[in-house]
Design a protein around this motif. Structure first.
Motif, PDB file in Angstrom:
ATOM      1  N   ASP A 295     -16.798 -58.538  60.785  1.00  0.00           N
ATOM      2  CA  ASP A 295     -15.981 -59.005  61.913  1.00  0.00           C
ATOM      3  C   ASP A 295     -16.875 -59.306  63.114  1.00  0.00           C
ATOM      4  N   THR A 296     -16.787 -60.518  63.631  1.00  0.00           N
ATOM      5  CA  THR A 296     -17.618 -60.931  64.765  1.00  0.00           C
ATOM      6  C   THR A 296     -16.822 -61.101  66.058  1.00  0.00           C
ATOM      7  N   ASN A 297     -15.587 -60.660  66.093  1.00  0.00           N
ATOM      8  CA  ASN A 297     -14.746 -60.848  67.274  1.00  0.00           C
ATOM      9  C   ASN A 297     -15.122 -59.868  68.373  1.00  0.00           C
ATOM     10  N   THR A 298     -15.182 -60.387  69.592  1.00  0.00           N
ATOM     11  CA  THR A 298     -15.550 -59.594  70.767  1.00  0.00           C
ATOM     12  C   THR A 298     -14.687 -59.995  71.951  1.00  0.00           C
ATOM     13  N   LEU A 299     -14.737 -59.195  72.988  1.00  0.00           N
ATOM     14  CA  LEU A 299     -14.061 -59.555  74.240  1.00  0.00           C
ATOM     15  C   LEU A 299     -14.604 -60.868  74.793  1.00  0.00           C
ATOM     16  N   GLU A 300     -15.893 -61.066  74.659  1.00  0.00           N
ATOM     17  CA  GLU A 300     -16.521 -62.290  75.144  1.00  0.00           C
ATOM     18  C   GLU A 300     -15.955 -63.515  74.434  1.00  0.00           C
ATOM     19  N   LYS A 301     -15.791 -63.418  73.123  1.00  0.00           N
ATOM     20  CA  LYS A 301     -15.296 -64.551  72.349  1.00  0.00           C
ATOM     21  C   LYS A 301     -13.885 -64.940  72.767  1.00  0.00           C
ATOM     22  N   ASP A 303     -12.429 -64.167  75.788  1.00  0.00           N
ATOM     23  CA  ASP A 303     -12.276 -63.856  77.204  1.00  0.00           C
ATOM     24  C   ASP A 303     -11.234 -64.721  77.902  1.00  0.00           C
ATOM     25  N   TYR A 304     -10.929 -65.901  77.339  1.00  0.00           N
ATOM     26  CA  TYR A 304      -9.953 -66.767  78.004  1.00  0.00           C
ATOM     27  C   TYR A 304      -8.548 -66.180  77.968  1.00  0.00           C
ATOM     28  N   PHE A 305      -8.260 -65.315  76.987  1.00  0.00           N
ATOM     29  CA  PHE A 305      -6.975 -64.611  76.987  1.00  0.00           C
ATOM     30  C   PHE A 305      -6.892 -63.681  78.198  1.00  0.00           C
ATOM     31  N   PHE A 306      -7.974 -62.985  78.498  1.00  0.00           N
ATOM     32  CA  PHE A 306      -7.971 -62.045  79.613  1.00  0.00           C
ATOM     33  C   PHE A 306      -7.977 -62.787  80.948  1.00  0.00           C
ATOM     34  N   HIS A 307      -8.667 -63.928  80.996  1.00  0.00           N
ATOM     35  CA  HIS A 307      -8.637 -64.754  82.205  1.00  0.00           C
ATOM     36  C   HIS A 307      -7.203 -65.213  82.482  1.00  0.00           C
ATOM     37  N   CYS A 308      -6.508 -65.629  81.441  1.00  0.00           N
ATOM     38  CA  CYS A 308      -5.110 -66.060  81.586  1.00  0.00           C
ATOM     39  C   CYS A 308      -4.236 -64.891  82.021  1.00  0.00           C
ATOM     40  N   ALA A 309      -4.437 -63.728  81.389  1.00  0.00           N
ATOM     41  CA  ALA A 309      -3.635 -62.550  81.743  1.00  0.00           C
ATOM     42  C   ALA A 309      -3.841 -62.166  83.198  1.00  0.00           C
ATOM     43  N   ASN A 310      -5.072 -62.270  83.672  1.00  0.00           N
ATOM     44  CA  ASN A 310      -5.354 -61.928  85.073  1.00  0.00           C
ATOM     45  C   ASN A 310      -4.649 -62.888  86.027  1.00  0.00           C
ATOM     46  N   GLU A 311      -4.653 -64.180  85.698  1.00  0.00           N
ATOM     47  CA  GLU A 311      -3.944 -65.161  86.534  1.00  0.00           C
ATOM     48  C   GLU A 311      -2.441 -64.879  86.526  1.00  0.00           C
ATOM     49  N   LEU A 312      -1.924 -64.573  85.358  1.00  0.00           N
ATOM     50  CA  LEU A 312      -0.494 -64.287  85.247  1.00  0.00           C
ATOM     51  C   LEU A 312      -0.140 -63.015  86.015  1.00  0.00           C
ATOM     52  N   ARG A 313      -0.995 -62.026  85.917  1.00  0.00           N
ATOM     53  CA  ARG A 313      -0.783 -60.766  86.650  1.00  0.00           C
ATOM     54  C   ARG A 313      -0.681 -61.019  88.148  1.00  0.00           C
ATOM     55  N   GLU A 314      -1.593 -61.811  88.686  1.00  0.00           N
ATOM     56  CA  GLU A 314      -1.581 -62.069  90.122  1.00  0.00           C
ATOM     57  C   GLU A 314      -0.367 -62.891  90.541  1.00  0.00           C
ATOM     58  N   GLU A 346     -16.376 -49.154  83.391  1.00  0.00           N
ATOM     59  CA  GLU A 346     -16.025 -49.867  84.621  1.00  0.00           C
ATOM     60  C   GLU A 346     -16.655 -51.243  84.690  1.00  0.00           C
ATOM     61  N   SER A 347     -17.872 -51.401  84.196  1.00  0.00           N
ATOM     62  CA  SER A 347     -18.523 -52.711  84.260  1.00  0.00           C
ATOM     63  C   SER A 347     -17.795 -53.725  83.388  1.00  0.00           C
ATOM     64  N   LEU A 348     -17.395 -53.314  82.188  1.00  0.00           N
ATOM     65  CA  LEU A 348     -16.610 -54.213  81.334  1.00  0.00           C
ATOM     66  C   LEU A 348     -15.258 -54.508  81.957  1.00  0.00           C
ATOM     67  N   ALA A 349     -14.630 -53.485  82.529  1.00  0.00           N
ATOM     68  CA  ALA A 349     -13.316 -53.671  83.141  1.00  0.00           C
ATOM     69  C   ALA A 349     -13.385 -54.663  84.299  1.00  0.00           C
ATOM     70  N   ARG A 350     -14.383 -54.532  85.136  1.00  0.00           N
ATOM     71  CA  ARG A 350     -14.539 -55.485  86.239  1.00  0.00           C
ATOM     72  C   ARG A 350     -14.715 -56.906  85.712  1.00  0.00           C
ATOM     73  N   ARG A 351     -15.473 -57.038  84.632  1.00  0.00           N
ATOM     74  CA  ARG A 351     -15.777 -58.360  84.088  1.00  0.00           C
ATOM     75  C   ARG A 351     -14.562 -59.031  83.470  1.00  0.00           C
ATOM     76  N   PHE A 352     -13.772 -58.267  82.725  1.00  0.00           N
ATOM     77  CA  PHE A 352     -12.681 -58.892  81.970  1.00  0.00           C
ATOM     78  C   PHE A 352     -11.306 -58.704  82.603  1.00  0.00           C
ATOM     79  N   LEU A 353     -11.141 -57.718  83.465  1.00  0.00           N
ATOM     80  CA  LEU A 353      -9.837 -57.471  84.080  1.00  0.00           C
ATOM     81  C   LEU A 353      -9.774 -57.917  85.535  1.00  0.00           C
ATOM     82  N   GLY A 354     -10.904 -58.297  86.103  1.00  0.00           N
ATOM     83  CA  GLY A 354     -10.891 -58.833  87.457  1.00  0.00           C
ATOM     84  C   GLY A 354     -10.741 -57.774  88.530  1.00  0.00           C
TER      85      GLY A 354
END
Length: 468
Positions: A295-301, A303-314, A346-354
């Protein structure tokens, strides 16, 4: 937290610890109410009570179904004379069976395909006064009655017995028609269900007293779109384009008690006043399930789902939302494991959760990840794979899929991969414009998830995958 079920029925594990992580951040009022409302039986609200927004058709159809089952017993006994003053009894069934041309089960599809076929077949039954019957071949992968309870009508039956009874040439009350719409396209469904256009009467489609359906395609939303005959009839029943799938589904099928206990634990969190809940359904590919070591799936791969979720959250977070929950469903164990590190790194959270990383909790079920047609999926990638999954493994896998799909429908909003599973949850939510579809590839295709026009209508969803 969950007591073992009786009769060796499915019992899920305790909810994942991320649920408790999220509960520690909600308002005191919601937390106290959660604890007060917790019940050992974990019962969900009973579907289709008079105030549930599903209309007035249930009691009438239940009476019809029971009368049709009583008539069926007379037909089996050869008592045709007793029908002189009665309407001819008619029936329709949904059948999922193995295709002997392939290794393992094949043809019905996963949970979304099957539910779409089953609910659409019942939709046809409701509009044509036919009794509805449903069956999964016991090895494909389990009997349907092991997966769902029957809250209102008994849909169990024996397909071979029905075919033998109705497939006759010399008895006017007994006739049989087989319809197969497995994997058909949009145009073919239209030609099948609306050959005479907008005024098509479904009762005129097939005159057989017993119609057997093999289907993983839907036409409920399409009927609201294209029919001149049925939208008003459905409105008079209390059914709309938005609520029909949920209402019919909950009328026919209820997850077993163990699944309901698990569902209730999460559902109460997702629907708290102090919580904004956003579901993320990330469908990677079947190989992640079959070969987890590769399995090669990562948060980085993704990340656009989390970017979208952050926009929707705001865009959707209100003053009363003390905390935000991101609820992930995926077919990748690796991605899911990396996702929950957002609660501790915390570093990952800042990066992917905004910016609101410390006000957002990553939540999962922790249930086994499996495809409903696990045997077929496995053989696509590994020819040497064993096809002898234990009954418990199959039970865990199917119920896990059901639990996660039901839970996805209870989140305030959801981001879904453009295939069947997420679409099923969107339909079950009975809430239009609370779902955003994201591409499986080309993650750089920009979608502004703060824009209300990014939400998908049921009309659009009905053109995807298993239609609708």
């Amino acid at each position: 937290m969950i007591q073992p079920a009786d009769d060796n029925a499915y019992t899920p594990p305790s909810p994942h610890t991320t649920l408790l992580d999220a509960l520690s951040h909600v308002s005191h009022r919601d937390y106290n109410q959660y604890c007060e409302n917790w019940q050992a039986d974990g019962e969900l609200d009973v579907a289709n009570e008079p105030d549930d927004g599903c209309g007035i058709w249930q009691a009438k159809y239940t009476d019809l179904h029971e009368r049709r089952l009583e008539q069926l017993e007379r037909l089996k006994a050869g008592d045709f004379k007793s029908f002189v003053h009665e309407d001819p009894p008619t029936y329709v069934s949904y059948v999922c069976k193995e295709d002997p041309r392939h290794r393992g089960s094949h043809g019905c599809g996963g949970l979304a395909d099957r539910m779409t076929g089953m609910i659409s077949t019942f939709f046809y039954a409701l509009l044509t006064n036919r009794a509805y019957l449903a069956y999964w071949e016991p090895t494909n992968p389990l009997p349907l009655e092991e997966v769902f309870e029957r809250p209102h009508i008994d849909w169990r039956f024996n397909p071979e017995e029905m075919r033998t009874l109705f497939d006759r040439q010399n008895q006017s009350m007994l006739s049989y028609k087989s319809i197969n719409t497995l994997n058909v396209k949009w145009g073919a469904i239209g030609r099948l269900m609306f050959p005479n256009g907008a005024n098509q009467d479904f009762k005129q489609l097939w005159n057989a007293s017993y119609v057997e359906m093999q289907s993983n395609r839907g036409y409920i939303v399409r009927t609201f779109q294209e029919s001149d005959r049925y939208p008003q009839m459905l409105a008079d029943m209390g059914l709309t384009k938005e609520n029909t799938f949920r209402c019919l589904s909950d009328y026919l099928f209820r997850p077993t008690v163990g699944s309901r206990q698990f569902i209730q634990a999460y559902r109460q969190l997702f629907q708290m006043d102090s919580v904004l809940s956003i579901g993320l359904q990330i469908r990677t590919d079947d190989s992640a399930m079959v070969n987890p070591d590769n399995d090669t799936n990562t948060l980085e791969k993704w990340d656009y789902f989390f970017h979208c979720a952050n926009e929707l959250r705001e865009a959707k977070r209100l003053p009363q939302h003390k905390h935000v929950v991101y609820f992930l469903i995926t077919d990748s164990v690796k991605l899911r494991d990396e996702f929950i590190t957002l609660n501790t790194d915390e570093s990952l959270a800042r990066r992917f959760l905004g910016e609101a990383f410390n006000e957002t909790t990553a939540v999962i079920t922790g249930l086994p990840i499996s495809h409903v047609e696990a045997k077929t999926v496995a053989t696509k990638y590994r020819k040497d794979v064993a096809l002898d999954n234990s009954h418990q493994e199959l039970l865990d896998g199917v119920n896990g899929a059901i639990i996660e799909n039901w839970l996805l429908s209870y989140t305030d909003y959801r981001l879904i991969s453009r295939q069947g599973f997420g679409k099923l949850a969107a339909f079950h939510s009975q809430s239009a414009r609370t779902t955003i579809g994201l591409p499986k590839v080309n993650k750089h295709a920009r979608i502004d998830c703060s824009n209300p026009h990014s939400f998908i209508t049921f009309d659009t969803l009905s053109t995807w995958w298993s239609l609708g």
